[in-house]
Write an enzyme that holds these catalytic residues in place. Structure first.
Site, mmCIF file in Angstrom:
data_model
loop_
_atom_site.group_PDB
_atom_site.id
_atom_site.type_symbol
_atom_site.label_atom_id
_atom_site.label_comp_id
_atom_site.label_asym_id
_atom_site.label_seq_id
_atom_site.Cartn_x
_atom_site.Cartn_y
_atom_site.Cartn_z
ATOM 1 N N ARG A 2 -13.733 3.225 -8.022
ATOM 2 C CA ARG A 2 -13.689 1.776 -7.867
ATOM 3 C C ARG A 2 -13.428 1.193 -9.254
ATOM 4 O O ARG A 2 -13.823 1.784 -10.262
ATOM 5 C CB ARG A 2 -15.019 1.228 -7.311
ATOM 6 C CG ARG A 2 -15.286 1.554 -5.850
ATOM 7 C CD ARG A 2 -14.369 0.781 -4.904
ATOM 8 N NE ARG A 2 -14.654 1.036 -3.498
ATOM 9 C CZ ARG A 2 -14.066 1.971 -2.760
ATOM 10 N NH1 ARG A 2 -13.177 2.786 -3.315
ATOM 11 N NH2 ARG A 2 -14.367 2.105 -1.483
ATOM 12 N N GLU A 28 -8.785 -6.438 -8.372
ATOM 13 C CA GLU A 28 -7.886 -5.957 -7.323
ATOM 14 C C GLU A 28 -7.707 -7.031 -6.256
ATOM 15 O O GLU A 28 -8.682 -7.678 -5.875
ATOM 16 C CB GLU A 28 -8.524 -4.708 -6.710
ATOM 17 C CG GLU A 28 -7.573 -3.818 -5.982
ATOM 18 C CD GLU A 28 -8.246 -2.511 -5.593
ATOM 19 O OE1 GLU A 28 -8.305 -2.234 -4.391
ATOM 20 O OE2 GLU A 28 -8.731 -1.783 -6.491
ATOM 21 N N HIS A 33 -3.975 1.143 -4.834
ATOM 22 C CA HIS A 33 -5.139 1.590 -4.044
ATOM 23 C C HIS A 33 -4.661 2.288 -2.759
ATOM 24 O O HIS A 33 -5.076 1.948 -1.653
ATOM 25 C CB HIS A 33 -6.086 0.425 -3.723
ATOM 26 C CG HIS A 33 -7.488 0.906 -3.393
ATOM 27 N ND1 HIS A 33 -8.603 0.128 -3.552
ATOM 28 C CD2 HIS A 33 -7.936 2.095 -2.910
ATOM 29 C CE1 HIS A 33 -9.684 0.815 -3.179
ATOM 30 N NE2 HIS A 33 -9.285 2.013 -2.785
#
Length: 336
Positions: free
Chosen positions: A243, A271, A295
């Site tokens: 993450r 993000e 991602h």
């Protein structure tokens, strides 16, 4: 009981799209399946369906969704993916709702992209492609920093399902692997053929490469700090597949210049959300030592099929009253 939800027996709300074959198989299990509408919010869908089972991938399931009318019937929330950081687990547990996830279902896909990022950071594949598309031929300039992975030392932080798959592949590439993970036992490390380290610092000291596969929590936030990254060999490769908040990105940008680090990131602090279509982080965008993917670590057909199978296993086990694989909390099972 759960089977008396107003939407019919085993009313099941599918919040994020699943394949047609999975929806059919859920119906075959005895679920009455309803999908969230394209312009419908999670709150609206919950109110309309009043489900016993919710299946959710990337949307947020927040505590604010949990009105009494929703939780009166809700018994199971299944995350169609690994991890549950988009789900209000504590609030659901208090309301006796079981939460499960497809832990490990996408591990191979994430491990494959990890290796792709290591190879790309070393060999500058994406830079070579961009240069070639611009009509250039820069064979010497674009290969001068490539070291090769063989014989190098890789530090792996986090040795869950994904970390274990990365270790297998790194060893197949002829790398020496050092691991740190709170759950890794000496026997497991020996079986995997890796060196077990007592701390992240010990794992990364002088390593040629570092890959990160830790869950995001208060304990791991900023764990990959400037001090930790400076312990890597100058010119080392760093890949973050966990993450965004686990790595100090501002320090990483500095260290691409000061320490020669080259990084592959699949996740970012800033993000975009699930529906976002623009990436806005000037420091990352303008840093030539950082190679970013969108991602997409878990996004392969193989992983999607594996996740769908996990969803079906969880729902079937729950409906039969059997132990639920991938459960992240424990609640009194309802008597049906």
């Amino acid at each position: 009981g759960a089977s008396e939800a107003p939407g019919g027996p085993w009313a099941t709300l599918v919040v994020d799209p699943l394949s047609a074959s999975t929806l059919e198989r859920l119906t075959g299990c005895g679920c009455t399946v309803a999908e969230r509408g394209p312009s419908e919010s999670v709150t609206e869908a919950l109110a309309r369906v009043r489900p016993a089972i919710v299946i959710i991938r990337s949307s947020l399931f927040k505590e604010s969704e949990l009105s009494a009318s929703v939780t009166e019937h809700l018994k199971l929330v299944m995350r169609a993916g690994a991890g549950v950081d988009n789900i209000a687990v504590e609030a659901l547990t208090e309301r006796h709702v079981l939460v499960a996830n497809a832990a490990g279902a996408n591990a191979i896909a994430v491990a494959e992209l990890t290796m792709a990022h290591l190879l790309n950071a070393d060999r500058r594949l994406s830079d070579q492609v961009n240069s070639l598309r611009a009509g250039e031929w820069r064979r010497l300039q674009l290969s001068k920093d490539a070291r090769g992975l063989f014989g190098g030392t890789l530090a792996v932080l986090g040795v869950g399902h994904i970390g274990k798959e990365v270790v297998k592949r790194a060893r197949a590439f002829g790398m020496h692997v050092r691991c740190w993970s709170r759950s890794l036992t000496a026997a497991e490390a020996e079986e995997m053929g890796v060196v077990r380290c007592k701390s992240p610092e010990e794992a990364v000291e002088g390593a040629d490469a570092l890959t990160i596969h830790l869950p995001f929590s208060d304990a791991t936030k900023g764990l990959v700090s400037e001090q930790l990254m400076r312990r890597l060999k100058p010119g080392a490769l760093l890949v973050n597949m966990s993450r965004g908040g686990v790595v100090d990105e501002a320090a990483l940008v500095r260290l691409t210049a000061e320490h020669g680090l080259r990084a592959g990131l699949d996740v970012f602090e800033n993000e975009p959300g699930a529906a976002g279509e623009t990436f806005e982080d000037e420091a990352i965008q303008s840093c030539t030592g950082i190679y970013g993917s969108h991602h997409t670590g878990a996004r392969t057909a193989q992983a999607a099929q594996s996740v769908d199978e996990a969803v079906l296993r969880v729902v079937q086990a729950f409906m039969e009253g059997s132990p639920v694989p991938g459960a992240v909390n424990s609640v009194r099972q309802p008597v049906i």
